[in-house]
Design a protein around this motif. Structure first.
Motif, PDB file in Angstrom:
ATOM      1  N   UNK A  69       0.848  -1.182   0.000  1.00 15.78           N
ATOM      2  CA  UNK A  69       0.000   0.000   0.000  1.00 15.78           C
ATOM      3  C   UNK A  69       0.886   1.236   0.000  1.00 15.78           C
ATOM      4  N   UNK A  70       0.422   2.265  -0.670  1.00 17.18           N
ATOM      5  CA  UNK A  70       1.107   3.547  -0.740  1.00 17.18           C
ATOM      6  C   UNK A  70       0.266   4.553   0.035  1.00 17.18           C
ATOM      7  N   UNK A  71       0.867   5.199   1.016  1.00 16.38           N
ATOM      8  CA  UNK A  71       0.133   6.038   1.952  1.00 16.38           C
ATOM      9  C   UNK A  71       0.426   7.515   1.708  1.00 16.38           C
ATOM     10  N   UNK A  72      -0.615   8.342   1.896  1.00 11.47           N
ATOM     11  CA  UNK A  72      -0.469   9.791   1.792  1.00 11.47           C
ATOM     12  C   UNK A  72      -1.021  10.425   3.058  1.00 11.47           C
ATOM     13  N   UNK A  73      -0.304  11.436   3.547  1.00 12.37           N
ATOM     14  CA  UNK A  73      -0.650  12.089   4.805  1.00 12.37           C
ATOM     15  C   UNK A  73      -0.897  13.576   4.568  1.00 12.37           C
ATOM     16  N   UNK A  74      -1.965  14.088   5.143  1.00  9.34           N
ATOM     17  CA  UNK A  74      -2.293  15.513   5.016  1.00  9.34           C
ATOM     18  C   UNK A  74      -1.755  16.263   6.231  1.00  9.34           C
ATOM     19  N   UNK A  75      -0.796  17.152   5.978  1.00 10.04           N
ATOM     20  CA  UNK A  75      -0.160  17.936   7.038  1.00 10.04           C
ATOM     21  C   UNK A  75      -0.678  19.365   6.984  1.00 10.04           C
ATOM     22  N   UNK A  76      -1.431  19.759   8.017  1.00  8.24           N
ATOM     23  CA  UNK A  76      -1.919  21.132   8.102  1.00  8.24           C
ATOM     24  C   UNK A  76      -0.772  22.041   8.535  1.00  8.24           C
ATOM     25  N   UNK A  77      -0.640  23.171   7.860  1.00 11.42           N
ATOM     26  CA  UNK A  77       0.454  24.089   8.140  1.00 11.42           C
ATOM     27  C   UNK A  77      -0.010  25.210   9.061  1.00 11.42           C
ATOM     28  N   UNK A  78       0.900  25.639   9.924  1.00 14.85           N
ATOM     29  CA  UNK A  78       0.607  26.742  10.839  1.00 14.85           C
ATOM     30  C   UNK A  78       1.899  27.331  11.353  1.00 14.85           C
ATOM     31  N   UNK A  79       1.784  28.253  12.290  1.00 10.39           N
ATOM     32  CA  UNK A  79       2.971  28.922  12.830  1.00 10.39           C
ATOM     33  C   UNK A  79       3.892  27.960  13.570  1.00 10.39           C
ATOM     34  N   UNK A  80       3.336  26.874  14.073  1.00 12.53           N
ATOM     35  CA  UNK A  80       4.141  25.937  14.861  1.00 12.53           C
ATOM     36  C   UNK A  80       4.567  24.702  14.069  1.00 12.53           C
ATOM     37  N   UNK A  81       4.420  24.735  12.737  1.00 18.16           N
ATOM     38  CA  UNK A  81       4.710  23.542  11.936  1.00 18.16           C
ATOM     39  C   UNK A  81       6.146  23.082  12.123  1.00 18.16           C
ATOM     40  N   UNK A  82       7.097  24.016  12.056  1.00 25.10           N
ATOM     41  CA  UNK A  82       8.503  23.640  12.177  1.00 25.10           C
ATOM     42  C   UNK A  82       8.796  23.030  13.540  1.00 25.10           C
ATOM     43  N   UNK A  83       8.144  23.544  14.576  1.00 27.73           N
ATOM     44  CA  UNK A  83       8.403  23.055  15.926  1.00 27.73           C
ATOM     45  C   UNK A  83       7.918  21.615  16.102  1.00 27.73           C
ATOM     46  N   UNK A  84       6.986  21.180  15.269  1.00 31.69           N
ATOM     47  CA  UNK A  84       6.436  19.834  15.399  1.00 31.69           C
ATOM     48  C   UNK A  84       7.404  18.771  14.888  1.00 31.69           C
ATOM     49  N   UNK A  85       8.399  19.184  14.094  1.00 27.02           N
ATOM     50  CA  UNK A  85       9.426  18.240  13.659  1.00 27.02           C
ATOM     51  C   UNK A  85      10.451  18.097  14.770  1.00 27.02           C
ATOM     52  N   UNK A  86      10.542  16.915  15.331  1.00 30.27           N
ATOM     53  CA  UNK A  86      11.429  16.689  16.461  1.00 30.27           C
ATOM     54  C   UNK A  86      12.828  16.333  15.958  1.00 30.27           C
ATOM     55  N   UNK A  87      13.700  17.323  15.905  1.00 25.69           N
ATOM     56  CA  UNK A  87      15.081  17.114  15.497  1.00 25.69           C
ATOM     57  C   UNK A  87      15.936  17.102  16.759  1.00 25.69           C
ATOM     58  N   UNK A  88      16.586  15.986  17.083  1.00 21.61           N
ATOM     59  CA  UNK A  88      17.355  15.876  18.331  1.00 21.61           C
ATOM     60  C   UNK A  88      18.361  17.003  18.482  1.00 21.61           C
ATOM     61  N   UNK A  89      18.395  17.582  19.688  1.00 22.93           N
ATOM     62  CA  UNK A  89      19.371  18.615  19.982  1.00 22.93           C
ATOM     63  C   UNK A  89      19.143  19.917  19.248  1.00 22.93           C
ATOM     64  N   UNK A  90      17.938  20.082  18.648  1.00 27.50           N
ATOM     65  CA  UNK A  90      17.649  21.291  17.874  1.00 27.50           C
ATOM     66  C   UNK A  90      18.723  21.580  16.833  1.00 27.50           C
ATOM     67  N   UNK A  91      19.229  20.529  16.223  1.00 28.24           N
ATOM     68  CA  UNK A  91      20.265  20.700  15.207  1.00 28.24           C
ATOM     69  C   UNK A  91      19.721  21.466  14.011  1.00 28.24           C
ATOM     70  N   UNK A  92      20.603  22.310  13.444  1.00 35.03           N
ATOM     71  CA  UNK A  92      20.233  23.096  12.275  1.00 35.03           C
ATOM     72  C   UNK A  92      21.307  22.959  11.211  1.00 35.03           C
ATOM     73  N   UNK A  93      20.863  22.959   9.966  1.00 34.73           N
ATOM     74  CA  UNK A  93      21.796  22.829   8.858  1.00 34.73           C
ATOM     75  C   UNK A  93      22.786  23.981   8.845  1.00 34.73           C
TER      76      UNK A  93
END
Length: 393
Positions: free
Chosen positions: A179-203
């Protein structure tokens, strides 16, 4: 809400090959005629479908033998299907597997069965004993039969099918493979914060100081497209049903989507100057064309041009997301998909999108599923691939 509408009718089903220009025109435009009035169906543009299906426009015909068929009843077309022998797929899989694709039909068992049987006969004459599908006309394009999500908002390059088609394919002896799955991600001011990147690492900072990003450049889009193609082929080479994208396929895709693209739509991540990950988001063409029908009037084309020029989109789809095989199984490799999407979201503050669709995600791809489901617990669309063993001709 019901997302299907078809009462089985009597009458003999006659499946015939597409031979004439008129047949080809009927084949390309058939879905908007047979699905008209079904709840949840929104017609794609005929122009878009011609790019997928017309042998003079689709690059797949350069490495695949393809035969189209139409199912007729009482003088009217009621279904379509393609039989496919993709030489690049066979070479990559190291297994002789034929494919079926572009399957659209009224949701009635006799129609679906007759179409699949015709494909099987065509493949058996070529000494092929296994069939997989559906694809339109490649795993790099529209893939799968929709089994859930008929009432969800339509999305570019995501096929729509009425409920029931899945059942009738399985009744014809086909077994689900993925099965191929698709997910609907609602965007808002806190969208970036919802991505849990360990240690708040940034490129580009701290432990990731060797990691840099590149934007999309329309002046260099051909060169960037080739980098993207090679990285995509490397990142996805081990996935189920993957077929390497050819350079001429990437060229054709870029020509088609170039009018939709902006610099914010693409992020390429480099490590010490070498490409290691990428992500691309594509505006949802249905947002500006969904109310115009498959064949817009002259005024409709004017409206479409204005909406395109002013970027009147409110949704988009992440169509490419991958990491080089060199980093597979490493900590950095596991972080890069999240970091790439965060970078896309950061740039996307300048864009009008209120939601994006994450897909396709293979149900067996636990890494991508964990990433998607950390943001959206459940998929809102599900498409299915099948296989069937064929007896000797």
């Amino acid at each position: 809400m019901q997302c299907e509408a078809s009462n089985p009718q009597s009458g003999e089903i006659d499946v015939r090959p597409v031979v004439t220009r008129g047949d080809l025109r009927r084949f390309i435009t058939l879905p908007r005629h047979i699905y008209k009035g079904m709840t949840g169906f929104v017609s794609p543009l005929d122009m878009e479908q011609r790019h997928l299906l017309n042998p003079k426009e689709s690059p797949v015909f350069r490495h695949a033998e393809i035969q189209y068929f139409l199912a007729w009843r009482d003088g009217k077309p009621v279904g379509r299907i393609a039989a496919i022998v993709d030489l690049k797929a066979i070479e990559h899989w190291q297994e002789v597997i034929g494919q079926f694709g572009a399957l659209d039909a009224l949701p009635e068992s006799p129609i679906v069965s007759a179409l699949l049987q015709k494909v099987e006969e065509w493949l058996q004459k070529r000494q092929i004993s296994k069939v997989r599908g559906p694809v339109t006309l490649s795993g790099n394009a529209e893939t799968g039969t929709m089994v859930e999500g008929q009432c969800s908002a339509p999305m570019i390059a995501i096929p729509w099918h009425p409920k029931g088609l899945d059942e009738f394919i399985r009744q014809a002896g086909y077994k689900k493979t993925q099965d191929l799955l698709s997910y609907r991600l609602e965007l808002g001011d806190n969208t970036e914060e919802r991505f849990k990147v360990p240690g708040n690492l940034k490129l580009g900072e701290g432990r990731l100081s060797s990691i840099t990003t590149r934007n999309l450049s329309k002046k260099e889009i051909t060169t960037q497209g080739e980098v993207l193609r090679k990285l995509y082929n490397d990142a996805w080479s081990h996935k189920y049903n993957f077929v390497p994208m050819q350079d001429y396929e990437m060229t054709a895709m870029i020509e088609q989507i170039k009018p939709l693209l902006r610099p914010e739509h693409y992020v390429q991540i480099d490590q010490n100057g070498e490409p290691v990950a990428m992500a691309m988001v594509l505006p949802n063409l249905y947002d500006i064309a969904g109310d115009l029908g498959g064949a817009p009037s002259p005024l409709g084309w004017v409206r479409l041009g204005y909406r395109l020029a002013t970027h009147k989109f409110h949704s988009a789809r992440v169509i490419l997301l991958g990491v080089t095989s060199k980093l597979r199984g490493t900590m950095l490799g596991s972080l890069l998909p999240s970091l790439a999407i965060v970078e896309l979201m950061r740039r996307g503050h300048n864009l009008p999108y209120t939601w994006v669709e994450l897909g396709w995600v293979l149900e067996s791809d636990t890494g991508m599923r964990n990433l998607a489901e950390s943001l959206v617990p459940h998929p809102h669309k599900r498409h299915r691939l099948y296989e069937k063993e064929l007896p000797p001709a």
